[in-house]
Design a protein around this motif. Sequence first.
Motif, mmCIF file in Angstrom:
data_model
loop_
_atom_site.group_PDB
_atom_site.id
_atom_site.type_symbol
_atom_site.label_atom_id
_atom_site.label_comp_id
_atom_site.label_asym_id
_atom_site.label_seq_id
_atom_site.Cartn_x
_atom_site.Cartn_y
_atom_site.Cartn_z
ATOM 1 N N GLU A 49 0.831 -1.205 0.000
ATOM 2 C CA GLU A 49 0.000 0.000 0.000
ATOM 3 C C GLU A 49 0.866 1.255 0.000
ATOM 4 O OE1 GLU A 49 -2.838 2.912 0.131
ATOM 5 O OE2 GLU A 49 -3.058 0.813 -0.462
ATOM 6 N N GLU A 50 1.937 1.258 0.771
ATOM 7 C CA GLU A 50 2.771 2.452 0.842
ATOM 8 C C GLU A 50 3.498 2.726 -0.472
ATOM 9 O OE1 GLU A 50 4.974 3.396 4.295
ATOM 10 O OE2 GLU A 50 3.639 2.299 5.654
ATOM 11 N N GLU A 51 3.718 1.698 -1.281
ATOM 12 C CA GLU A 51 4.322 1.918 -2.595
ATOM 13 C C GLU A 51 3.427 2.776 -3.485
ATOM 14 O OE1 GLU A 51 5.357 -1.732 -4.467
ATOM 15 O OE2 GLU A 51 6.825 -2.311 -2.924
ATOM 16 N N ARG A 52 2.132 2.742 -3.274
ATOM 17 C CA ARG A 52 1.196 3.512 -4.100
ATOM 18 C C ARG A 52 1.385 5.017 -3.925
ATOM 19 N NH1 ARG A 52 -4.843 1.502 -3.612
ATOM 20 N NH2 ARG A 52 -4.923 2.689 -5.570
ATOM 21 N N PHE A 53 2.057 5.432 -2.850
ATOM 22 C CA PHE A 53 2.253 6.853 -2.584
ATOM 23 C C PHE A 53 3.345 7.469 -3.455
ATOM 24 C CE2 PHE A 53 -0.534 5.672 0.664
ATOM 25 C CZ PHE A 53 -1.083 6.813 1.215
ATOM 26 N N PHE A 87 3.653 9.860 11.154
ATOM 27 C CA PHE A 87 4.643 9.076 10.435
ATOM 28 C C PHE A 87 4.301 9.167 8.952
ATOM 29 C CE2 PHE A 87 7.749 5.666 10.137
ATOM 30 C CZ PHE A 87 8.486 5.813 11.307
ATOM 31 N N GLY A 88 5.240 9.670 8.159
ATOM 32 C CA GLY A 88 4.932 10.041 6.788
ATOM 33 C C GLY A 88 5.061 8.916 5.784
ATOM 34 N N ALA A 89 5.328 9.307 4.532
ATOM 35 C CA ALA A 89 5.496 8.384 3.412
ATOM 36 C C ALA A 89 6.961 8.364 2.992
ATOM 37 C CB ALA A 89 4.611 8.828 2.246
ATOM 38 N N HIS A 90 7.303 7.391 2.135
ATOM 39 C CA HIS A 90 8.678 7.224 1.683
ATOM 40 C C HIS A 90 9.021 8.084 0.472
ATOM 41 C CE1 HIS A 90 10.148 3.673 4.044
ATOM 42 N NE2 HIS A 90 8.853 3.471 4.207
ATOM 43 N N PHE A 91 8.076 8.867 -0.033
ATOM 44 C CA PHE A 91 8.273 9.622 -1.265
ATOM 45 C C PHE A 91 8.148 11.113 -1.000
ATOM 46 C CE2 PHE A 91 6.410 5.492 -2.221
ATOM 47 C CZ PHE A 91 7.390 4.955 -3.046
ATOM 48 N N ALA A 92 9.130 11.891 -1.497
ATOM 49 C CA ALA A 92 9.132 13.328 -1.248
ATOM 50 C C ALA A 92 7.892 13.997 -1.829
ATOM 51 C CB ALA A 92 10.405 13.945 -1.831
ATOM 52 N N VAL A 106 9.842 9.413 5.332
ATOM 53 C CA VAL A 106 10.312 8.177 5.953
ATOM 54 C C VAL A 106 11.557 7.684 5.218
ATOM 55 C CG1 VAL A 106 9.719 5.813 6.583
ATOM 56 C CG2 VAL A 106 7.986 7.616 6.707
ATOM 57 N N LEU A 107 12.588 7.313 5.974
ATOM 58 C CA LEU A 107 13.886 6.943 5.431
ATOM 59 C C LEU A 107 14.163 5.464 5.659
ATOM 60 C CD1 LEU A 107 15.906 9.971 6.893
ATOM 61 C CD2 LEU A 107 14.539 9.874 4.794
ATOM 62 N N LEU A 167 13.132 -3.591 3.094
ATOM 63 C CA LEU A 167 11.721 -3.337 2.748
ATOM 64 C C LEU A 167 11.521 -3.808 1.311
ATOM 65 C CD1 LEU A 167 11.112 0.191 4.385
ATOM 66 C CD2 LEU A 167 10.723 -2.070 5.353
ATOM 67 N N THR A 168 11.036 -2.952 0.442
ATOM 68 C CA THR A 168 10.972 -3.258 -0.989
ATOM 69 C C THR A 168 11.794 -2.208 -1.719
ATOM 70 O OG1 THR A 168 8.996 -1.898 -1.371
ATOM 71 C CG2 THR A 168 8.642 -4.189 -0.713
ATOM 72 N N GLU A 169 12.270 -2.531 -2.903
ATOM 73 C CA GLU A 169 13.131 -1.591 -3.632
ATOM 74 C C GLU A 169 12.457 -0.247 -3.839
ATOM 75 O OE1 GLU A 169 16.338 -1.620 -4.559
ATOM 76 O OE2 GLU A 169 16.445 -3.438 -3.329
ATOM 77 N N ALA A 170 11.147 -0.272 -4.066
ATOM 78 C CA ALA A 170 10.424 0.977 -4.318
ATOM 79 C C ALA A 170 10.463 1.919 -3.113
ATOM 80 C CB ALA A 170 8.979 0.677 -4.696
ATOM 81 N N LEU A 171 10.648 1.362 -1.930
ATOM 82 C CA LEU A 171 10.634 2.168 -0.708
ATOM 83 C C LEU A 171 12.033 2.506 -0.201
ATOM 84 C CD1 LEU A 171 7.707 0.421 1.223
ATOM 85 C CD2 LEU A 171 7.619 2.447 -0.239
#
Length: 432
Positions: free
Chosen positions: A100-104, A132-137, A159-160, A165-169
């Motif tokens: 789900e977080e990859e969708r961000f 707690f935020g997302a992995h994408f600026a 989020v750093l 995790l997954t490569e996308a994150l």
Amino acid sequence: MTTLLRARLLHTPRNPFVEDDALEVFDPGAVVFDEDGTILALGDYAQVRADHPEARQLDRRDALVLPGFVDAHVHYPQIPVIGAMGLRLLDWLATRTLPEEERFADPDYARLQARSFLGRLLANGTTSALVFGAHFAGAMDAFFAEAAASGLRLSAGLVLSDRNLTEALHTTPEQAFRDSSALIGRWHGRGRLRYAVTPRFSLSCSDAMLETAGRLLATHDDLFFTSHLNETRNEIRTVTDLFPDAADYLATYERHGLVGERSVFAHNVHPSDDELRRLAEGGASVCHCPSSNMFIGSGLFPLRRHLERGVRICLGSDVGGGTGFSLLKEGLMAYQGQMLLGEDGHPLTPARILYLATAAGAAALDLPEVGDLSPGRQADLVVLQPPPGSTLEAVVGHAPSAEAALAATITLAREESVSEVWVGGQRVLAAG
């Protein structure tokens, strides 16, 4: 123009874990605030009305009015994974949460989710939060833009992570520093927004990434730091394997200067005594997330051990490991968890639960302007009204005192009982 709000008013201007008379009740009561949102008076209705005859009056005499809630740990990208049953933490992350977080990565999707997220905070009476935020600026730009328009008091950050995790994150320490620095420059200190340096947890961060978090934190003296700590035993074992030269989980953060008075660690369900000592010495706060701890099966929070060692505690919903945005519900779950611990638990009274959901969170997030209803504070308020025909209405109608009504409200009230929310003296939500 000044505003006088008449209601049953309750707040904790002192710490009920230290003082027995910390809960203040005014029933019937009134709070007066000016057009800038500053509280001018609080007390018994008749006296306050007599002292402020010029104020416009809003009559909420059947409602409970509390300080706005402060959620010290809640995940912006995780609404769609609430209620993912049958999974422990690491499997829950891998199968439901990280996809789900990859969708961000899509800013448009992130913006829609930010609006939904902020709307749910408000609907549950939360006026301040450490998010707690997302992995994408791009997703964080979208979040901060929506947050600025909401009027809420929010701290959040990119989020750093760079492993496990997954490569996308994943990102690199260099890119993390550049992206975070740009977000800090655009958003930190803008209106009611502040920035929190946010490595996901040591399990997903190399030493180089945690060192980058320390570099970021050192760029401004008023940034926050937040991450996860000692949530599950399996997680702790994995972190120990990844950092064989660290004495324990907390040490992975300490070595990079990440444990201080503006640090908030979520969970800490399985700490050592020495970690508790060092958390207290550093002035860090621990955010208790009871529904998440139970739902994911992490364990019961050792509140007594934290308090005995002087660790600061606050309360968080931990959406989406947690089961919703209501800090009243989190208070009930915290109460039940301590009851189950028996002699190892620490009893939670209505006053202590209210304090954890309001003033304790305000202290952890360095928000001296909110947390209680004392004159001089900002008028961040939640108005709670039992829905007609509800069980809460039946119970509150027979409550022998305002404190008993508060206990019933913690037990039974949820989103449908939040009738109004005020932030800085402005009504930002009016149900119906």
